[in-house]
Design a protein around this motif. Structure first.
Motif, PDB file in Angstrom:
ATOM      1  N   UNK A 323       0.823  -1.210   0.000  1.00 19.42           N
ATOM      2  CA  UNK A 323       0.000   0.000   0.000  1.00 19.42           C
ATOM      3  C   UNK A 323       0.858   1.261   0.000  1.00 19.42           C
ATOM      4  N   UNK A 324       0.443   2.251  -0.791  1.00 18.34           N
ATOM      5  CA  UNK A 324       1.084   3.566  -0.794  1.00 18.34           C
ATOM      6  C   UNK A 324       0.720   4.292   0.495  1.00 18.34           C
ATOM      7  N   UNK A 325       1.680   5.031   1.040  1.00 20.79           N
ATOM      8  CA  UNK A 325       1.458   5.783   2.274  1.00 20.79           C
ATOM      9  C   UNK A 325       1.911   7.224   2.082  1.00 20.79           C
ATOM     10  N   UNK A 326       1.271   8.109   2.783  1.00 23.33           N
ATOM     11  CA  UNK A 326       1.706   9.508   2.807  1.00 23.33           C
ATOM     12  C   UNK A 326       2.391   9.803   4.135  1.00 23.33           C
ATOM     13  N   UNK A 327       3.074  10.929   4.177  1.00 21.04           N
ATOM     14  CA  UNK A 327       3.663  11.361   5.430  1.00 21.04           C
ATOM     15  C   UNK A 327       2.562  11.888   6.353  1.00 21.04           C
ATOM     16  N   UNK A 328       2.657  11.641   7.655  1.00 25.27           N
ATOM     17  CA  UNK A 328       1.620  12.144   8.560  1.00 25.27           C
ATOM     18  C   UNK A 328       1.669  13.659   8.678  1.00 25.27           C
ATOM     19  N   UNK A 371       7.555  -5.093   8.082  1.00 24.11           N
ATOM     20  CA  UNK A 371       7.238  -3.967   7.212  1.00 24.11           C
ATOM     21  C   UNK A 371       8.466  -3.688   6.358  1.00 24.11           C
ATOM     22  N   UNK A 372       8.280  -3.672   5.043  1.00 22.40           N
ATOM     23  CA  UNK A 372       9.378  -3.362   4.129  1.00 22.40           C
ATOM     24  C   UNK A 372       9.002  -2.165   3.281  1.00 22.40           C
ATOM     25  N   UNK A 373       9.832  -1.121   3.336  1.00 24.09           N
ATOM     26  CA  UNK A 373       9.598   0.096   2.567  1.00 24.09           C
ATOM     27  C   UNK A 373      10.217  -0.035   1.180  1.00 24.09           C
ATOM     28  N   UNK A 374       9.444   0.301   0.150  1.00 24.69           N
ATOM     29  CA  UNK A 374       9.888   0.155  -1.239  1.00 24.69           C
ATOM     30  C   UNK A 374       9.792   1.473  -1.998  1.00 24.69           C
ATOM     31  N   UNK A 375       9.961   2.581  -1.290  1.00 24.33           N
ATOM     32  CA  UNK A 375       9.725   3.893  -1.898  1.00 24.33           C
ATOM     33  C   UNK A 375      10.549   4.103  -3.175  1.00 24.33           C
ATOM     34  N   UNK A 423       7.820  12.440  -0.365  1.00 20.46           N
ATOM     35  CA  UNK A 423       6.499  12.955   0.012  1.00 20.46           C
ATOM     36  C   UNK A 423       5.523  11.816   0.247  1.00 20.46           C
ATOM     37  N   UNK A 424       5.695  10.723  -0.507  1.00 24.19           N
ATOM     38  CA  UNK A 424       4.884   9.526  -0.316  1.00 24.19           C
ATOM     39  C   UNK A 424       5.819   8.317  -0.364  1.00 24.19           C
ATOM     40  N   UNK A 425       5.354   7.215   0.156  1.00 24.30           N
ATOM     41  CA  UNK A 425       6.125   5.977   0.146  1.00 24.30           C
ATOM     42  C   UNK A 425       5.211   4.814  -0.153  1.00 24.30           C
TER      43      UNK A 425
END
Length: 451
Positions: A323-328, A371-375, A423-425
């Motif tokens: 899932x794409x995520x934004x910064x809080x 959790x693996x970040x793939x930005x 800006x997003x990840x």
């Protein structure tokens, strides 16, 4: 006298309080601004009116979609140059809309959105610049938005009927068009890159990564939520021998996926349904993959989404949520859905911070294990898609419409930069429905992704 571009540049610089970062060419052929780099071309003064009536991203995007505004040179470079005017402004608290109506009210809104409104109202030079822009644009009635590419959805958000219409707008634009953009893999989500890999190899590696994280084995049942054109379902059945149910709300995706299933002789292992995930009732499943689908769920429905998937898993079953995520935001109540994306790309789509997603999964009963970040991987994927669209531009225009093709080009190029700038990840969250003993049977060294 051909002086529209110098006037536009001077007025913009007075308003912004900084040199114009890009060269502009106006409808009268005049140019102004830096002598090198990309050129922002105003083909008609209507482009300026669009920006004044809808300040910020939506006005610029409407001018682009309508063909009133184009770019000569590197689109990425131009978007990078104007990023500070758009992205940084959008992070600042927004003032209430001005009471004035019409074009002058919209221009006042532009002033308020660029900097502190009280300071600007005291700044005669900048107020004069707004008046000058209005005169240059010639304040005729507001230009209508390019209607052929926008969608209007009504009723409560994220009902089944409204979600079907929103999904259809984004995905039912022609499978041939998506083939030109996505390539033979027909995977519309972040790939998993290695140095020197092609787009096809990176997408195959992403699908295999998901299968390994889910520890799929022959005879298991996999539910692929938001199955798209069937790529994950086909890979899991072909490479891991699992029984796959794929669900999508897009009729064009379903027809395409079913054809691929038949061509590969996997009809005994793969079923593709046109079905809302909320209507799936034939659990339990051993594993669930949700790849690039949860962005459509909506914040008010996310807990229902998590609980539904939890109920469909057997004890010990795994969920892979990509899932794409934004910064809080410092103040989450100030979060605004992007107007251009909502109107032209993903109607009703919403991004949530990673922490919110993990929290909702845990509240539903899941144990989050990885959790693996793939930005950076998504930035590379989007650049590959943009390159394919540009390489097949004339075909794309025939297969869809000029406005739709321009929407996709702008959306994907801007999104690539948004990932690159952080800006997003995008994240893969592996969660488990723990058994009564809490035994999830995951390896001690998790990233080996064994069974």
């Amino acid at each position: 006298m051909n002086d529209a571009a110098p006037r536009l540049a001077a007025l913009a610089e007075a308003l912004l309080g900084a040199p114009l970062p890009v060269r502009v060419r106006a409808w009268d052929g005049s140019e102004a601004g830096p002598s090198t780099g990309p050129v922002l071309v105003f083909h008609h003064r209507r482009a300026l009116r669009r920006i004044l009536w809808k300040p910020g991203e939506l006005g610029l995007a409407r001018a682009w979609v309508a063909g009133d505004l184009t770019v000569e040179g590197d689109l990425y470079a131009l978007l990078d140059l104007v990023a500070g005017l758009l992205w940084e402004r959008d992070r600042a608290p927004q003032a209430p809309p001005p009471a004035a109506r019409g074009l002058r009210g919209a221009a006042a809104g532009l002033v308020e959105r660029v900097a502190d409104p009280v300071a600007l109202l005291r700044d005669r030079e900048r107020r004069d610049a707004v008046r000058g822009l209005i005169q240059l644009a010639r304040p005729l009635p507001a230009p209508p938005p390019p209607p052929e590419e926008a969608v209007r959805v009504a009723g409560p958000r994220h009902t089944k009927g409204r979600d079907r219409k929103a999904i259809s707008h984004h995905y039912d634009v022609g499978n041939d068009f998506y083939e030109r953009v996505l390539g033979p893999s027909m995977v519309y989500s972040c790939a998993y890159w290695s140095p020197g890999s092609t787009l096809e190899e990176a997408q195959r590696d992403k699908l295999d990564l998901v299968c390994r994280k889910l520890a799929l084995r022959p005879g298991q049942r996999l539910l692929d939520v938001g199955c798209g054109w069937g790529s994950m379902a086909l890979h899991a059945a072909r490479e891991y021998g699992v029984q796959v149910t794929g669900v999508t709300l897009s009729r064009e995706q379903a027809a395409y996926a079913r054809k691929r299933v038949a061509q590969e002789g996997l009809a005994d292992l793969v079923e593709i349904r046109i079905q809302d995930y909320r209507d799936v009732e034939d659990g339990p499943y051993d594993a669930i993959s949700s790849i690039g689908m949860a962005e459509h769920v909506g914040s008010e429905r996310y807990r229902e989404y998590a609980r539904t998937l939890y109920a469909l898993l057997r004890p010990g079953g795994r969920l892979l949520n990509h899932q794409i995520a934004r910064r809080p935001e410092a103040d989450e109540s100030a979060y605004r859905i992007d107007e251009f994306i909502d109107a032209y790309v993903f109607p009703d789509g919403e991004l949530s911070p990673l922490g919110t997603t993990v929290g909702e999964l845990e509240r539903a009963g899941f144990e989050v294990r990885d959790v693996e970040a793939l930005r950076e991987h998504y930035a590379l994927t989007l650049r590959a898609w943009v390159a394919r669209l540009e390489d097949h531009w004339e075909e794309a225009l025939r297969l869809t419409s000029p406005g739709r093709a321009r929407v996709w080009l702008l959306y994907m190029a801007a999104s690539a930069l948004a990932f690159e700038h952080g800006r997003i990840g995008v994240n893969q969250v592996l969660a488990v429905k723990a058994s009564a003993r809490g035994d999830a049977r995951l390896p001690l060294r998790l990233r080996t992704w064994g069974a």
